[in-house]
Design a protein around this motif. Structure first.
Motif, PDB file in Angstrom:
ATOM      1  N   LEU A 139       0.817  -1.211   0.000  1.00 12.98           N
ATOM      2  CA  LEU A 139       0.000   0.000   0.000  1.00 12.98           C
ATOM      3  C   LEU A 139       0.852   1.262   0.000  1.00 12.98           C
ATOM      4  CD1 LEU A 139      -2.790  -1.078   2.510  1.00 12.98           C
ATOM      5  CD2 LEU A 139      -2.745  -1.284   0.017  1.00 12.98           C
ATOM      6  N   ALA A 140       2.096   1.163   0.470  1.00 13.08           N
ATOM      7  CA  ALA A 140       2.985   2.327   0.496  1.00 13.08           C
ATOM      8  C   ALA A 140       3.647   2.583  -0.853  1.00 13.08           C
ATOM      9  CB  ALA A 140       4.052   2.132   1.571  1.00 13.08           C
ATOM     10  N   HIS A 141       3.612   1.609  -1.738  1.00  8.87           N
ATOM     11  CA  HIS A 141       4.231   1.743  -3.064  1.00  8.87           C
ATOM     12  C   HIS A 141       3.178   2.256  -4.041  1.00  8.87           C
ATOM     13  CE1 HIS A 141       6.105   0.645  -6.872  1.00  8.87           C
ATOM     14  NE2 HIS A 141       7.233   0.418  -6.223  1.00  8.87           N
ATOM     15  N   PRO A 142       3.366   3.434  -4.634  1.00  8.45           N
ATOM     16  CA  PRO A 142       2.315   4.040  -5.471  1.00  8.45           C
ATOM     17  C   PRO A 142       1.786   3.143  -6.577  1.00  8.45           C
ATOM     18  CG  PRO A 142       4.045   5.636  -5.018  1.00  8.45           C
ATOM     19  CD  PRO A 142       4.540   4.319  -4.499  1.00  8.45           C
ATOM     20  N   GLU A 143       2.687   2.494  -7.340  1.00  3.61           N
ATOM     21  CA  GLU A 143       2.228   1.679  -8.470  1.00  3.61           C
ATOM     22  C   GLU A 143       1.512   0.422  -7.982  1.00  3.61           C
ATOM     23  OE1 GLU A 143       5.409   0.883 -11.118  1.00  3.61           O
ATOM     24  OE2 GLU A 143       5.749   2.996 -11.629  1.00  3.61           O
ATOM     25  N   LEU A 144       2.062  -0.220  -6.956  1.00  6.39           N
ATOM     26  CA  LEU A 144       1.423  -1.423  -6.426  1.00  6.39           C
ATOM     27  C   LEU A 144       0.081  -1.090  -5.771  1.00  6.39           C
ATOM     28  CD1 LEU A 144       4.458  -3.354  -4.883  1.00  6.39           C
ATOM     29  CD2 LEU A 144       3.289  -3.785  -7.052  1.00  6.39           C
ATOM     30  N   ARG A 145       0.029   0.053  -5.075  1.00  2.82           N
ATOM     31  CA  ARG A 145      -1.227   0.458  -4.461  1.00  2.82           C
ATOM     32  C   ARG A 145      -2.293   0.707  -5.524  1.00  2.82           C
ATOM     33  NH1 ARG A 145       0.455   4.590  -1.787  1.00  2.82           N
ATOM     34  NH2 ARG A 145      -0.190   6.203  -3.270  1.00  2.82           N
ATOM     35  N   ARG A 146      -1.901   1.393  -6.615  1.00  7.50           N
ATOM     36  CA  ARG A 146      -2.862   1.676  -7.682  1.00  7.50           C
ATOM     37  C   ARG A 146      -3.389   0.374  -8.294  1.00  7.50           C
ATOM     38  NH1 ARG A 146      -5.776   5.271  -7.561  1.00  7.50           N
ATOM     39  NH2 ARG A 146      -7.262   3.586  -7.776  1.00  7.50           N
ATOM     40  N   LEU A 147      -2.484  -0.577  -8.568  1.00  9.65           N
ATOM     41  CA  LEU A 147      -2.886  -1.857  -9.143  1.00  9.65           C
ATOM     42  C   LEU A 147      -3.811  -2.604  -8.193  1.00  9.65           C
ATOM     43  CD1 LEU A 147      -2.655  -4.043 -11.319  1.00  9.65           C
ATOM     44  CD2 LEU A 147      -0.575  -4.857 -10.154  1.00  9.65           C
ATOM     45  N   THR A 148      -3.471  -2.601  -6.907  1.00  3.77           N
ATOM     46  CA  THR A 148      -4.289  -3.299  -5.908  1.00  3.77           C
ATOM     47  C   THR A 148      -5.677  -2.694  -5.808  1.00  3.77           C
ATOM     48  OG1 THR A 148      -2.317  -3.901  -4.622  1.00  3.77           O
ATOM     49  CG2 THR A 148      -4.437  -3.948  -3.472  1.00  3.77           C
ATOM     50  N   LEU A 149      -5.736  -1.363  -5.761  1.00  2.00           N
ATOM     51  CA  LEU A 149      -7.033  -0.690  -5.646  1.00  2.00           C
ATOM     52  C   LEU A 149      -7.887  -0.888  -6.896  1.00  2.00           C
ATOM     53  CD1 LEU A 149      -6.037   2.669  -3.894  1.00  2.00           C
ATOM     54  CD2 LEU A 149      -7.149   0.669  -2.879  1.00  2.00           C
ATOM     55  N   ASP A 150      -7.258  -0.840  -8.068  1.00  2.00           N
ATOM     56  CA  ASP A 150      -8.015  -1.025  -9.304  1.00  2.00           C
ATOM     57  C   ASP A 150      -8.577  -2.437  -9.399  1.00  2.00           C
ATOM     58  OD1 ASP A 150      -7.505   1.569 -10.003  1.00  2.00           O
ATOM     59  OD2 ASP A 150      -5.940   1.100 -11.473  1.00  2.00           O
ATOM     60  N   THR A 151      -7.775  -3.425  -9.004  1.00  2.00           N
ATOM     61  CA  THR A 151      -8.240  -4.815  -9.028  1.00  2.00           C
ATOM     62  C   THR A 151      -9.354  -5.024  -8.011  1.00  2.00           C
ATOM     63  OG1 THR A 151      -6.044  -5.573  -9.706  1.00  2.00           O
ATOM     64  CG2 THR A 151      -7.543  -7.229  -8.817  1.00  2.00           C
ATOM     65  N   LEU A 152      -9.170  -4.464  -6.811  1.00  2.00           N
ATOM     66  CA  LEU A 152     -10.200  -4.604  -5.786  1.00  2.00           C
ATOM     67  C   LEU A 152     -11.502  -3.924  -6.209  1.00  2.00           C
ATOM     68  CD1 LEU A 152     -10.890  -5.630  -2.937  1.00  2.00           C
ATOM     69  CD2 LEU A 152     -10.103  -3.415  -2.051  1.00  2.00           C
ATOM     70  N   ALA A 153     -11.391  -2.730  -6.799  1.00  2.00           N
ATOM     71  CA  ALA A 153     -12.583  -2.014  -7.255  1.00  2.00           C
ATOM     72  C   ALA A 153     -13.335  -2.817  -8.317  1.00  2.00           C
ATOM     73  CB  ALA A 153     -12.193  -0.642  -7.814  1.00  2.00           C
ATOM     74  N   ALA A 154     -12.595  -3.441  -9.239  1.00  2.00           N
ATOM     75  CA  ALA A 154     -13.234  -4.262 -10.272  1.00  2.00           C
ATOM     76  C   ALA A 154     -13.947  -5.452  -9.639  1.00  2.00           C
ATOM     77  CB  ALA A 154     -12.190  -4.733 -11.279  1.00  2.00           C
ATOM     78  N   ASP A 155     -13.308  -6.078  -8.656  1.00  2.00           N
ATOM     79  CA  ASP A 155     -13.920  -7.232  -8.005  1.00  2.00           C
ATOM     80  C   ASP A 155     -15.119  -6.829  -7.158  1.00  2.00           C
ATOM     81  OD1 ASP A 155     -12.077  -8.853  -9.205  1.00  2.00           O
ATOM     82  OD2 ASP A 155     -10.828  -9.119  -7.433  1.00  2.00           O
ATOM     83  N   TYR A 156     -15.048  -5.657  -6.557  1.00  2.00           N
ATOM     84  CA  TYR A 156     -16.211  -5.175  -5.799  1.00  2.00           C
ATOM     85  C   TYR A 156     -17.395  -4.900  -6.732  1.00  2.00           C
ATOM     86  CZ  TYR A 156     -14.166  -4.735  -1.120  1.00  2.00           C
ATOM     87  OH  TYR A 156     -13.653  -4.993   0.117  1.00  2.00           O
TER      88      TYR A 156
END
Length: 250
Positions: A139-156
């Motif tokens: 979550l502290a890494h900008p690119e990894l956080r963005r990828l994680t949030l985008d994937t989570l948002a799609a799954d939600y």
């Protein structure tokens, strides 16, 4: 002698098949892990994400081509998808799994789909931290956080698009796994027993939503115990009585 069984495992929202990366080392030879990767992550990163529940279930049903006896396992959103797949296969009169194993999820009839709709980054981050399944380093890494949030948002959005419909009950055993400190109520987990004409069992573990990682060895051991009798019993001889074996939280 135990017959081989394929364990088709579906990940939770925001995750990939690597959720089960350590499982093979603890599984017996007769239980073969077959993680199901969802589009838009892991080995399928180049594919567009599917953000509708029915379309994703349709795609997964097309991709599942059993080579022999198999079971479905899913954690959280993965449990919902596994149930949807089993329902779709049953309706299509296709080869059914020997059992449905569901982890960290309320029964479909108890899900609040609206809870997943239109969440912004702050709400998604709050969910990730509350559930505790994502390292802070990610979550502290900008690119990894963005990828994680985008994937989570799609799954939600997949979860938000789910609508429970009363259909024929599944003619197979359902075994649920739940965390005592998860915010999913006991009644919502026990309601999985209402989805089957077969047997129902429920195992509780200490821990929150990601008890599956906190107590990974214990969860794997419980999965093996649950499937052991199926590995020793030919499918056409397997009884399917209505029963309940539930270990209460405590």
């Amino acid at each position: 002698m135990s017959r081989p069984i394929d364990l088709l495992a579906l990940p939770c929202a925001g995750a990939s098949a690597t959720l089960y990366a350590r499982w093979p080392r603890a599984l017996p030879d007769w239980l073969r892990l077959r993680p199901l990767e969802l589009p838009g992550r892991g080995a399928r990163m180049d594919e567009p994400r599917v953000e509708d529940f029915d379309r994703l279930v349709t795609l997964l049903c097309q991709e599942i081509q059993p080579r022999g006896p198999y079971v479905l396992f899913g954690h959280s959103m993965g449990a919902l998808l596994a149930h949807g797949i089993a329902r779709r296969l049953h309706a299509a009169r296709r080869a059914m799994p020997l059992a449905l194993l569901v982890s960290g999820s309320p029964a479909p009839s108890r899900r609040d789909s609206a809870r997943y709709a239109d969440l912004d980054d702050a709400a998604l981050l709050a969910d990730l931290r509350r559930h505790g399944g994502t390292p802070e380093a990610v979550l502290a890494h900008p690119e990894l956080r963005r990828l994680t949030l985008d994937t989570l948002a799609a799954d939600y959005r997949v979860c938000a698009s789910f609508s429970y419909r009363q259909t024929a009950l599944l003619p197979l055993p359902i075994h649920a796994f739940a965390g005592r400190q998860d915010d999913i109520g006991a009644a919502s987990v026990e309601a999985w027993g209402g989805e089957t004409t077969g047997s129902f069992a429920l195992d509780w573990f200490d821990g929150g939503h990601f008890f599956i990682r906190q107590h990974e060895d214990a969860v794997i051991a419980a999965v093996v115990r649950a499937l052991g009798p199926l590995a020793a019993t030919p499918r056409h001889d397997r009884p399917a009585p209505r029963a309940a074996a539930t270990s209460r939280p405590g």
